[in-house]
Design a protein around this motif. Structure first.
Motif, mmCIF file in Angstrom:
data_model
loop_
_atom_site.group_PDB
_atom_site.id
_atom_site.type_symbol
_atom_site.label_atom_id
_atom_site.label_comp_id
_atom_site.label_asym_id
_atom_site.label_seq_id
_atom_site.Cartn_x
_atom_site.Cartn_y
_atom_site.Cartn_z
ATOM 1 N N ALA A 121 0.918 -1.149 0.040
ATOM 2 C CA ALA A 121 -0.009 0.030 0.173
ATOM 3 C C ALA A 121 0.921 1.301 -0.062
ATOM 4 O O ALA A 121 1.872 1.364 0.447
ATOM 5 N N PRO A 122 0.499 2.409 -0.588
ATOM 6 C CA PRO A 122 1.302 3.451 -0.496
ATOM 7 C C PRO A 122 1.543 3.907 0.726
ATOM 8 O O PRO A 122 1.085 3.941 1.750
ATOM 9 N N VAL A 123 2.930 4.369 0.854
ATOM 10 C CA VAL A 123 3.290 4.944 1.986
ATOM 11 C C VAL A 123 3.589 6.449 1.750
ATOM 12 O O VAL A 123 4.087 7.073 0.822
ATOM 13 N N HIS A 124 3.078 7.358 2.950
ATOM 14 C CA HIS A 124 2.867 8.659 2.684
ATOM 15 C C HIS A 124 3.988 9.246 3.884
ATOM 16 O O HIS A 124 3.789 8.950 5.249
ATOM 17 N N LEU B 252 13.406 6.751 0.822
ATOM 18 C CA LEU B 252 12.707 5.654 1.795
ATOM 19 C C LEU B 252 14.175 4.634 1.741
ATOM 20 O O LEU B 252 14.549 4.341 0.450
ATOM 21 N N GLY B 253 14.411 3.908 2.480
ATOM 22 C CA GLY B 253 15.447 2.790 2.587
ATOM 23 C C GLY B 253 15.003 1.553 3.758
ATOM 24 O O GLY B 253 13.815 1.785 4.372
ATOM 25 N N THR C 299 13.120 7.800 -3.917
ATOM 26 C CA THR C 299 13.264 9.149 -3.851
ATOM 27 C C THR C 299 12.113 9.770 -4.309
ATOM 28 O O THR C 299 12.059 9.977 -5.732
ATOM 29 N N ARG C 300 11.444 10.689 -3.710
ATOM 30 C CA ARG C 300 10.199 11.382 -4.108
ATOM 31 C C ARG C 300 10.303 12.830 -3.584
ATOM 32 O O ARG C 300 10.616 13.133 -2.447
ATOM 33 N N ASP D 201 4.323 4.975 -4.085
ATOM 34 C CA ASP D 201 3.370 4.166 -4.454
ATOM 35 C C ASP D 201 3.549 3.259 -5.302
ATOM 36 O O ASP D 201 2.577 2.151 -5.904
ATOM 37 N N ASN D 202 4.923 2.719 -5.304
ATOM 38 C CA ASN D 202 5.187 1.552 -6.107
ATOM 39 C C ASN D 202 6.482 0.646 -5.357
ATOM 40 O O ASN D 202 7.120 0.161 -5.968
#
Length: 186
Positions: free
Chosen positions: A71-74, A93-94, A108-109, A119-120
């Motif tokens: 599920a997407p992480v926000h 994120l890591g 990285t976003r 989201d992926n």
């Protein structure tokens, strides 16, 4: 807001300082003479969030299935008082300090209106994981742990040849080990 009262001076002037609290958003104060029949005046102000000071998961990552997008992480960029900012900082994120594994996807976003959305993301292999979010202007933040489980449906078929590998049709020979098709999880 901090409330205060004041008394007018000899010229009929009163002054006060409106101090906004730590929460971003609209605030107002009303000044009146103190009688119900006299008009009052309302002053309004909007407190803006401060600079990015910390990261927050809008919700900790949920479990998922190995090799399938979770599920997407926000990740929220918040000020020192916990207000959501409008920052557009990059967030990465890591894997946290959990078992070794592979975290794949766009890691990285940029934040949009203070929120970076991932989201992926996929994780392999099966195991217990945590994620760590980093951004240049804040300390790292690690999620709670969550589980990645094996797929419940086969992702591959495997043909295991039998012995002997060839038999003449209608010869009466029965294979000692017939061929087998196995469903294999990724």
């Amino acid at each position: 807001l901090t409330s205060a009262t004041s008394t007018t001076d000899a010229t009929g002037t009163a002054s006060n300082v409106l101090t906004l609290g730590s929460l971003a958003g609209p605030a107002s104060a009303t000044a009146s003479i103190g009688t119900a029949t006299t008009p009052s005046v309302t002053f309004t102000a909007t407190a803006q969030p401060g600079a990015v000071a910390k990261l927050a998961f809008s919700a900790n990552p949920a479990g998922g299935t190995a090799g399938i997008s979770i599920a997407p992480v926000h990740i929220e960029l918040r000020d020192a008082s916990g207000n959501l900012t409008t920052a557009v900082d990059l967030v990465t994120l890591g894997l946290g300090t959990t078992t070794s594994g592979v975290l794949a996807g766009t890691l990285t976003r940029p934040a949009v209106a203070g929120v970076a959305t991932f989201d992926n993301l996929t994780l392999t292999p099966v195991g217990t994981y945590s994620l760590t979010a980093t951004s240049p202007s804040t300390a790292a933040l690690t999620s709670t742990t969550f589980d990645i489980v094996a797929p419940t449906t086969a992702t591959q078929l495997l043909l295991v040849p039998g012995t002997p590998t060839s038999i003449v049709l209608n010869s009466g020979i029965t294979p000692t080990n017939p061929p087998v098709v196995k469903a294999v999880d990724g």
